[in-house]
Design a protein around this motif. Structure first.
Motif, PDB file in Angstrom:
ATOM      1  N   THR A 107       0.845  -1.241  -0.093  1.00  0.00           N
ATOM      2  CA  THR A 107       0.037   0.236   0.044  1.00  0.00           C
ATOM      3  C   THR A 107       0.866   1.134   0.083  1.00  0.00           C
ATOM      4  O   THR A 107       0.463   2.392  -0.424  1.00  0.00           O
ATOM      5  CB  THR A 107      -0.936  -0.091   1.204  1.00  0.00           C
ATOM      6  N   SER A 108       1.988   1.312   0.515  1.00  0.00           N
ATOM      7  CA  SER A 108       2.904   2.356   0.427  1.00  0.00           C
ATOM      8  C   SER A 108       3.576   2.768  -0.878  1.00  0.00           C
ATOM      9  O   SER A 108       3.567   3.650  -1.272  1.00  0.00           O
ATOM     10  CB  SER A 108       4.119   2.237   1.554  1.00  0.00           C
ATOM     11  N   ILE A 109       3.614   1.560  -1.598  1.00  0.00           N
ATOM     12  CA  ILE A 109       4.143   1.619  -2.869  1.00  0.00           C
ATOM     13  C   ILE A 109       3.126   2.014  -3.861  1.00  0.00           C
ATOM     14  O   ILE A 109       3.548   2.997  -4.751  1.00  0.00           O
ATOM     15  CB  ILE A 109       5.089   0.106  -3.474  1.00  0.00           C
ATOM     16  N   LEU A 177      11.354   3.477   1.431  1.00  0.00           N
ATOM     17  CA  LEU A 177      11.038   3.141  -0.208  1.00  0.00           C
ATOM     18  C   LEU A 177      11.108   4.090  -1.188  1.00  0.00           C
ATOM     19  O   LEU A 177      11.414   3.915  -2.134  1.00  0.00           O
ATOM     20  CB  LEU A 177       9.752   2.345  -0.002  1.00  0.00           C
ATOM     21  N   GLY A 178      10.275   5.279  -0.780  1.00  0.00           N
ATOM     22  CA  GLY A 178      10.306   6.494  -1.817  1.00  0.00           C
ATOM     23  C   GLY A 178      11.647   6.938  -2.399  1.00  0.00           C
ATOM     24  O   GLY A 178      11.653   7.635  -3.506  1.00  0.00           O
ATOM     25  N   HIS A 182      11.101   2.292  -7.886  1.00  0.00           N
ATOM     26  CA  HIS A 182      10.704   2.925  -9.139  1.00  0.00           C
ATOM     27  C   HIS A 182       9.804   1.701  -9.833  1.00  0.00           C
ATOM     28  O   HIS A 182      10.001   0.478  -9.806  1.00  0.00           O
ATOM     29  CB  HIS A 182      11.742   3.024 -10.040  1.00  0.00           C
ATOM     30  N   ALA A 183       8.634   2.306 -10.144  1.00  0.00           N
ATOM     31  CA  ALA A 183       7.574   1.387 -10.764  1.00  0.00           C
ATOM     32  C   ALA A 183       8.032   0.652 -11.944  1.00  0.00           C
ATOM     33  O   ALA A 183       7.572  -0.548 -12.350  1.00  0.00           O
ATOM     34  CB  ALA A 183       6.145   2.031 -11.279  1.00  0.00           C
ATOM     35  N   ALA A 189       5.975  -4.356  -6.353  1.00  0.00           N
ATOM     36  CA  ALA A 189       5.648  -4.083  -5.119  1.00  0.00           C
ATOM     37  C   ALA A 189       5.410  -5.376  -4.472  1.00  0.00           C
ATOM     38  O   ALA A 189       5.513  -5.503  -3.186  1.00  0.00           O
ATOM     39  CB  ALA A 189       4.300  -3.241  -5.273  1.00  0.00           C
ATOM     40  N   GLU A 190       4.638  -6.360  -5.013  1.00  0.00           N
ATOM     41  CA  GLU A 190       4.730  -7.672  -4.300  1.00  0.00           C
ATOM     42  C   GLU A 190       5.720  -8.245  -4.003  1.00  0.00           C
ATOM     43  O   GLU A 190       6.089  -8.794  -2.888  1.00  0.00           O
ATOM     44  CB  GLU A 190       3.708  -8.553  -5.297  1.00  0.00           C
TER      45      GLU A 190
END
Length: 207
Positions: A107-109, A177-178, A182-183, A189-190
């Motif tokens: 959820t953070s990502i 994480l931020g 990177h997406a 994320a998982e």
């Protein structure tokens, strides 16, 4: 304080349009804060990007720092609801802690801009709002910590560990994480969530 922005008054015809105004304001504020920074974004720029008037912004949010507060607040509410549901389950404590750890990473990502903006700009909130956010985050961390404490009482987790330090150590990594995720990077994320969860469980389990 931000007004209720979940629905239009009465839920009658046109209420969907009313609800879209605060959603547009939040979306554009999030984008502009991420691109320019909170302090370098004006109220005028936000309302122009959202296609509304300053009066509409002040009707729903009251001030620019109400927008900042809500950007993070909506993520924290989501995470708190999900953690409460996980903690209340009757599954084993190891399984619940693993699920809780993975959930907060995912959820953070999924809301990375929101969390990055907030941690970068939290000091610019009013003292009252900073205090409110700290209290909300403390409640979340206390629920998470209670899972560690339950595992210690049940003999599953190492008794010598300080639960508050376990929580601080884990969330220090989550809040970081931020700075690196990177997406379009090699990890989803998982995948990151599974690694973080596994590392936490290995650190607290009794040998």
């Amino acid at each position: 304080m931000a007004r209720n922005v979940t629905s239009g008054a009465g839920g009658g015809p046109g209420s969907g349009t009313v609800a879209a105004v605060p959603e547009r304001l939040l979306a554009e504020a999030t984008r502009l804060f991420a691109e320019r920074g909170y302090d370098r974004t004006s109220v005028q720029e936000i309302v122009e990007a959202a296609g509304v008037t300053k009066g509409a912004l002040y009707h729903y949010f009251g001030s620019k720092d109400d927008l900042l507060h809500e950007i993070y607040g909506r993520v924290l509410r989501l995470q708190t609801e999900r953690l409460d549901a996980i903690a209340a389950r009757t599954t084993g404590v190891s399984e619940r802690l693993a699920e809780a750890a993975a959930d907060v990473v995912v959820t953070s990502i999924q809301n990375l801009d929101d969390t990055k903006i907030f941690f970068r700009s939290m000091h610019q909130l009013s003292p009252a709002k900073q205090k409110e956010v700290r209290a909300e985050r403390r409640r979340y961390h206390e629920t998470f910590r209670s899972l560690v404490e339950e595992g210690q009482r049940d003999g599953h987790f190492r008794p010598e560990l300080r639960p508050d330090l376990v929580v601080d150590y884990f969330f220090g990594s989550v809040h970081h994480l931020g700075t690196w995720f990177h997406a379009d990077g090699p990890l989803s994320a998982e995948a990151v969530a599974a690694e973080f969860s596994d590392l936490l469980l290995h650190s607290v389990r009794r040998p």
